[in-house]
Design a protein around this motif. Structure first.
Motif, PDB file in Angstrom:
ATOM      1  N   UNK A 116       0.785  -1.420   0.154  1.00 51.49           N
ATOM      2  CA  UNK A 116      -0.488  -0.553  -0.308  1.00 51.49           C
ATOM      3  C   UNK A 116       0.571   1.284   0.162  1.00 51.49           C
ATOM      4  N   UNK A 117       2.043   0.763   0.816  1.00 54.55           N
ATOM      5  CA  UNK A 117       3.137   2.581   0.844  1.00 54.55           C
ATOM      6  C   UNK A 117       3.711   2.755  -0.654  1.00 54.55           C
ATOM      7  N   UNK A 118       3.374   2.884  -1.693  1.00 55.62           N
ATOM      8  CA  UNK A 118       3.535   3.067  -2.982  1.00 55.62           C
ATOM      9  C   UNK A 118       2.989   4.084  -3.287  1.00 55.62           C
ATOM     10  N   UNK A 119       1.322   3.708  -2.845  1.00 53.66           N
ATOM     11  CA  UNK A 119       0.296   4.380  -2.901  1.00 53.66           C
ATOM     12  C   UNK A 119       0.669   5.762  -2.688  1.00 53.66           C
ATOM     13  N   UNK A 120       0.363   5.755  -1.133  1.00 62.89           N
ATOM     14  CA  UNK A 120       0.840   7.144  -0.373  1.00 62.89           C
ATOM     15  C   UNK A 120       1.421   7.875  -0.972  1.00 62.89           C
ATOM     16  N   UNK A 121       2.941   7.616  -1.892  1.00 69.86           N
ATOM     17  CA  UNK A 121       4.243   8.207  -2.025  1.00 69.86           C
ATOM     18  C   UNK A 121       3.943   8.769  -2.791  1.00 69.86           C
ATOM     19  N   UNK A 179      -7.909  -1.484   7.532  1.00 70.22           N
ATOM     20  CA  UNK A 179      -7.760  -0.275   8.546  1.00 70.22           C
ATOM     21  C   UNK A 179      -7.441   0.522   7.526  1.00 70.22           C
ATOM     22  N   UNK A 180      -6.342   0.867   5.928  1.00 66.67           N
ATOM     23  CA  UNK A 180      -6.244   1.832   4.928  1.00 66.67           C
ATOM     24  C   UNK A 180      -7.559   1.883   4.004  1.00 66.67           C
ATOM     25  N   UNK A 181      -8.828   1.677   4.613  1.00 64.00           N
ATOM     26  CA  UNK A 181      -9.837   1.523   3.721  1.00 64.00           C
ATOM     27  C   UNK A 181     -10.118   1.577   2.225  1.00 64.00           C
ATOM     28  N   UNK A 237       0.908  11.962  15.816  1.00 65.01           N
ATOM     29  CA  UNK A 237       0.340  10.997  15.300  1.00 65.01           C
ATOM     30  C   UNK A 237       1.330   9.991  15.289  1.00 65.01           C
ATOM     31  N   UNK A 238       2.096   9.936  16.243  1.00 62.11           N
ATOM     32  CA  UNK A 238       2.285   8.479  16.750  1.00 62.11           C
ATOM     33  C   UNK A 238       4.391   8.122  15.789  1.00 62.11           C
ATOM     34  N   UNK A 264       7.293  -1.602  11.057  1.00 59.16           N
ATOM     35  CA  UNK A 264       6.612  -1.974   9.009  1.00 59.16           C
ATOM     36  C   UNK A 264       5.195  -1.667   9.233  1.00 59.16           C
ATOM     37  N   UNK A 265       4.416  -2.489  10.189  1.00 56.66           N
ATOM     38  CA  UNK A 265       2.720  -2.058   9.764  1.00 56.66           C
ATOM     39  C   UNK A 265       2.304  -0.695   9.765  1.00 56.66           C
ATOM     40  N   UNK A 266       3.153  -0.218  10.484  1.00 64.50           N
ATOM     41  CA  UNK A 266       2.432   1.297  10.800  1.00 64.50           C
ATOM     42  C   UNK A 266       1.758   2.127   8.704  1.00 64.50           C
ATOM     43  N   UNK A 267       0.850   2.255   8.634  1.00 64.47           N
ATOM     44  CA  UNK A 267       0.395   2.634   7.333  1.00 64.47           C
ATOM     45  C   UNK A 267       1.409   4.358   7.667  1.00 64.47           C
ATOM     46  N   UNK A 268       1.681   4.075   5.622  1.00 60.33           N
ATOM     47  CA  UNK A 268       2.066   6.135   5.741  1.00 60.33           C
ATOM     48  C   UNK A 268       1.036   6.589   5.613  1.00 60.33           C
ATOM     49  N   UNK A 269      -0.534   6.984   5.627  1.00 53.29           N
ATOM     50  CA  UNK A 269      -1.438   7.167   5.069  1.00 53.29           C
ATOM     51  C   UNK A 269      -1.195   8.676   5.977  1.00 53.29           C
TER      52      UNK A 269
END
Length: 358
Positions: free
Chosen positions: A95-100, A137-139, A334-335, A212-217
């Motif tokens: 999913x991270x590449x989409x956020x990037x 979690x990311x929807x 946000x952590x 590693x499991x924290x989303x980059x949203x």
């Protein structure tokens, strides 16, 4: 009723080829291969806003004036021995590449290779549950996928996202005077290698998995609010390697303040115990002509600047005159263990200098 967690006797990481990191091919081999393709790579043109030739985190296709479709995929062998956690890490990484790219993931399919005669299918179910947890979690909807029989287990996702075509992040948009912000700590490569070799302390494992499991949203949203137009996620090519790629694509140079880079607990200790993955060593070799490390930088910290990451944070550039400090404060609230880690400067395109501090 949930299926049982895999028996302790099953060590998933022992079935992986390589050591520790997500086992990407070395950057040098990939660059040589893509160079050989030449004009066969699809360049951006017309409604294709980002194609293969640009070497960005994902492909982007404009649907209309308000919507652009983002397409990416990522998968890898186990880097932890808990099946569900592996699934969560692999999904967050995909999913991270989409956020990037500044987008929002909307739909995904699973990509799975599994040794059906050697590992119980209950384990695979746990992997898929982990991936589904993070996607929820990311929807992002997970709508099936494809599985093959393979002696080496692998898992990941192909992901589709949406973004505004005028609000994309791209690796070639750095500008001189930009301030560089990193949103997560580094060190997952060396800690994953310690896990594989039964040398990781429980606290290291917990910290690495949490990272590693924290989303980059949220990181993507905060980067946008800070005015960023240039960003990438830090994965197998390392902090230094991904910054080198951004700087080279933008025709500029960059500096990293090594003492400001957040490190995962246990990362330096893992190096002291000899747990340096092959991907990290390959990065150091390949980048030796593009990355200059100040002799005053501790040797283990220099290694970590080249450490091959899995599901790392975003590295984004706050334009000159922008408020990088406020972005870091919002991320930490946000952590995220975020920090200002360097700057973009004039100089030879792609040259990165690692300094002792600000």
């Amino acid at each position: 009723m949930s299926l049982p967690v895999h028996p302790p006797a099953v060590k998933l990481t022992s079935l992986s080829r390589g050591a520790g990191c997500a086992c990407k091919l070395p950057l040098s081999k990939l660059e040589d291969m893509f160079a050989s393709l030449g004009t066969d790579l699809e360049p951006a043109a017309g409604d294709l806003l980002v194609g293969a030739a640009e070497g960005d985190d994902a492909a982007v296709y404009r649907l209309d004036d308000e919507r652009a479709l983002i397409l990416t995929t990522d998968f890898f062998t186990p880097i932890v021995d808990d099946a569900r956690e592996w699934g969560r890490i692999a999904a967050a990484n995909a999913l991270s590449d989409v956020y990037a790219m500044g987008g929002t993931p909307i739909i995904a399919v699973n990509l799975t290779a599994w040794p059906g005669d050697e590992l119980p299918m209950e384990l695979l179910a746990d992997v898929l549950r982990g991936g589904a947890d993070v996607a929820k979690e990311a929807g992002c909807f997970v709508v099936g996928g494809h599985t093959i029989d393979d002696p080496i287990p692998k898992y990941g996702m192909a992901v589709v996202g949406l973004a505004h075509p005028e609000r994309l992040f791209q690796i070639d948009k750095l500008a001189e005077g930009d301030t560089l912000v990193l949103t997560k700590a580094i060190g997952t490569g060396v800690i994953s290698t310690a896990i594989k070799n039964d040398g990781a302390e429980p606290a290291w494992v917990d910290g690495a998995i949490a990272s590693m499991t924290m989303l980059n949203a949220a990181a993507s949203k905060i980067a946008r609010q800070a005015g960023a137009v240039a960003a990438t996620d830090v994965t197998g090519f390392s902090l230094a390697g991904h910054l080198h790629r951004m700087a080279a694509a933008s025709g500029l140079a960059a500096e990293i303040d090594a003492s400001s880079v957040p490190l995962l607990d246990g990362a330096r200790e893992a190096i002291a115990r000899g747990y340096v993955p092959g991907g990290t060593r390959a990065n150091m070799t390949h980048l030796s002509g593009s990355v200059t490390v100040d002799p005053q930088v501790p040797e283990d910290v220099a290694v970590l600047m080249h450490d091959a990451q899995t599901s790392g944070g975003l590295l984004f550039a706050v334009p000159a005159g922008g408020d990088a400090g406020s972005a870091v404060a919002a991320l930490r609230a946000d952590g995220h263990p975020a920090a200002v880690v360097g700057r973009v400067v004039g100089g030879s395109a792609g040259q990165v200098t690692v300094l002792t501090g600000p």
